[in-house]
Design an enzyme around this catalytic site. Structure first.
Site, mmCIF file in Angstrom:
data_model
loop_
_atom_site.group_PDB
_atom_site.id
_atom_site.type_symbol
_atom_site.label_atom_id
_atom_site.label_comp_id
_atom_site.label_asym_id
_atom_site.label_seq_id
_atom_site.Cartn_x
_atom_site.Cartn_y
_atom_site.Cartn_z
ATOM 1 C CB SER A 256 -23.857 -32.635 12.447
ATOM 2 O OG SER A 256 -24.045 -31.260 12.690
ATOM 3 C CE LYS A 257 -16.623 -32.754 8.864
ATOM 4 N NZ LYS A 257 -15.704 -32.661 9.924
ATOM 5 N NE ARG A 258 -25.963 -28.035 12.618
ATOM 6 C CZ ARG A 258 -26.575 -27.992 13.784
ATOM 7 N NH1 ARG A 258 -26.431 -26.942 14.562
ATOM 8 N NH2 ARG A 258 -27.322 -28.985 14.178
ATOM 9 C CD GLU A 266 -12.476 -32.715 11.102
ATOM 10 O OE1 GLU A 266 -12.908 -31.565 11.252
ATOM 11 O OE2 GLU A 266 -13.215 -33.702 10.925
#
Ligand code: GLU
Length: 493
Positions: A256-258, A266
């Site tokens: 995930s993003k984290r 990105e």
């Protein structure tokens, strides 16, 4: 189009920028199409108006193009099966939804959101199974008519058989069976006339003659709904291939993003080459028959096969991606590497946009000095900044002296070096090496003793490419100027 033609579609919803999970799906779609001489179709599933992100479509198109995954049909490319935006196909979905109603396989549901909310609450309180309670499934025809004339809002729901099971088939997992009791009468057409994902995806896959649906395995739970729709519409379902999820680098759960970057954009911004990202994604869920790990897109298309896609979750290791990036950076020609680095340098204000050809040629000449040293394209500004800037920040006294140097000795070194270099008419690597080694001998110092302060004086850094190479690339004027600037630092109290 022959029945045997492979037609695969990538069908992103523009609810966000292209995620690497989606990028892998698109890659496998593209590879299967290339391998079989089939068609790769881009279809934009923009039916969720609430979650629509205006620049998402542009990002998806740019990211796919950047990765080299060009589509044969879809936005910008056109094609015979368009339109390729679902929002432009509403009349089609409405037509089929109405047909299903007429055939008794779907029904109008006039339940208000308040009623549905209340129903949910009651189900929760009673710990009863959730899902629509079929309140409108058997409304009398005259009431339906009355409601419609009165302009009541409605959705169309699919009538899931109350008993029995639906068998679905996945190319990798084989047959799976879903009990109808676990399914509720799902919405196929919303009250604003937009279809739900299930209806739109089934209709489009059929009308666009899609032969293989490749997508993430979070869609497996939708399969019985899709198969029921195919059956109700009297259509043959395509082949389904569900790809394994990505696990976080520590293997403890979904990526995930984290865990850092997850959008293709990105990775681009972080200085990864598309070749590296593609190669990395290729092996995140597919394995070749040999132990080869380096593939260009074309090589991958030859080697690819659906059977070698794995069903178990795959760990996302950034170290591996970094390894690929270094590898591909080192494989580029100097000219190509300079081209790839240019936007990053322009963004950092180190080169103008457009870049005049003389400056670009100079940039190309710097590439042999840095090609082995950078891991990401974003490191290029740091690596060649002191070549491109007219002036550099004067280095600190501590940096100039290093661990052992004294002010007096280092001042002598810098001024003697400036003197001998000023007398050179040519600034070649060999000439510079000879001159500086001779000077060290004359000053009765070890060569290393004089090389380090010179290096720091002209670059402001201690870790640089080979000294003679970099002096030659900097040129006489910058070198002498910076040696003098450094001497001034030492002269100051
Ligand atoms: N629009 C769906 C998504 O965003 C596509 C799922 C599918 O490929 O069927 O993931």
């Amino acid at each position: 189009m022959s029945k045997d033609t492979v037609r695969v579609r990538f069908a992103p919803s523009p609810t966000g920028y292209l995620h690497i999970g989606g990028a892998r799906t698109a890659l496998y779609d593209w590879l299967l199409a290339k391998k079989t001489g089939g068609r790769f179709i881009l279809r934009i599933e923009d039916t969720d108006r609430n979650r629509f992100v205006p620049d998402a479509v542009q990002d998806i198109k740019d990211s796919l193009t950047w990765m080299g995954l060009t589509w044969d049909e879809g936005p910008d490319a056109g094609g015979e099966y368009g339109p390729y935006y679902q929002s432009e196909r509403l009349a089609l979905y409405q037509k089929y939804a109405e047909e299903l109603v007429k055939a008794g396989k779907a029904y109008y549901c006039f339940c208000t959101s308040e009623r549905l909310e209340e129903m949910r609450k009651k189900q929760e309180e009673a710990s009863a199974p959730s899902g629509y309670d079929r309140h409108c499934r058997d409304l009398p025809a005259d009431l339906i008519q009355k409601n419609r004339v009165a302009g009541l809002k409605y959705v169309i729901r699919f009538k899931v058989p109350r008993t029995g099971k639906t068998k679905v088939y996945d190319e990798l997992r084989g047959e799976m069976v879903f009990d109808h009791e676990t399914l509720d009468d799902f919405v196929i057409l919303k009250s604003d006339g937009f279809p739900t994902y299930h209806l739109a995806s089934v209709i489009d896959d059929h009308l666009m003659e899609i032969s293989h649906v490749i997508r993430g395995d979070e869609w497996i739970i939708s399969m019985p709904r899709h198969f029921l729709l195919y059956q109700a519409l009297g259509w043959e379902p395509p082949a389904f291939v569900h790809l394994p999820i990505f696990l976080s680098p520590d293997g403890k759960g979904k990526l995930s993003k984290r865990h850092g970057a997850t959008g293709v954009r990105e990775f681009k911004e972080k200085g990864y080459l598309p070749e590296a990202l593609v190669n990395f994604l290729l092996l995140l869920g597919w394995h070749p028959a040999t132990d080869e790990e380096v593939f260009t897109l074309e090589e991958a298309a030859t080697a690819f096969s659906v059977e070698r896609i794995s069903t178990s979750p795959v760990s996302f290791s950034l170290d591996k991606l970094d390894w690929y990036n270094g590898l591909y950076i080192r494989q580029l020609s100097h000219e190509e590497l300079a081209k790839r680095c240019l936007p990053y340098l322009q963004q950092d204000g180190l080169l103008p946009d457009p870049c005049p050809s003389a400056q670009f040629t100079y940039l190309v000449s710097l590439m042999p000095l840095v090609q082995e040293r950078i891991k990401y394209l974003t490191e290029i500004s740091e690596a060649v900044g002191y070549f491109l800037r007219d002036e550099i920040e004067p280095p600190s006294k501590e940096l100039l002296l290093g661990k052992k140097g004294t002010v007096e000795e280092t001042r002598v070194i810098l001024s003697e070096v400036a003197k001998v270099l000023a007398s050179l008419t040519e600034f070649t690597e060999e000439g510079l090496e000879q001159t500086l080694r001779a000077l060290a001998e004359k000053l009765q110092m070890k060569p290393g003793q004089i090389f380090m302060p010179v290096r720091v004086a002209v670059t402001g850094q201690t870790a640089t490419p080979g000294l003679f190479q970099l002096l030659a690339a900097l040129g006489k004027q910058k070198v002498i100027g910076r040696l003098k600037q450094a001497s001034a630092v030492l002269a100051a109290q």
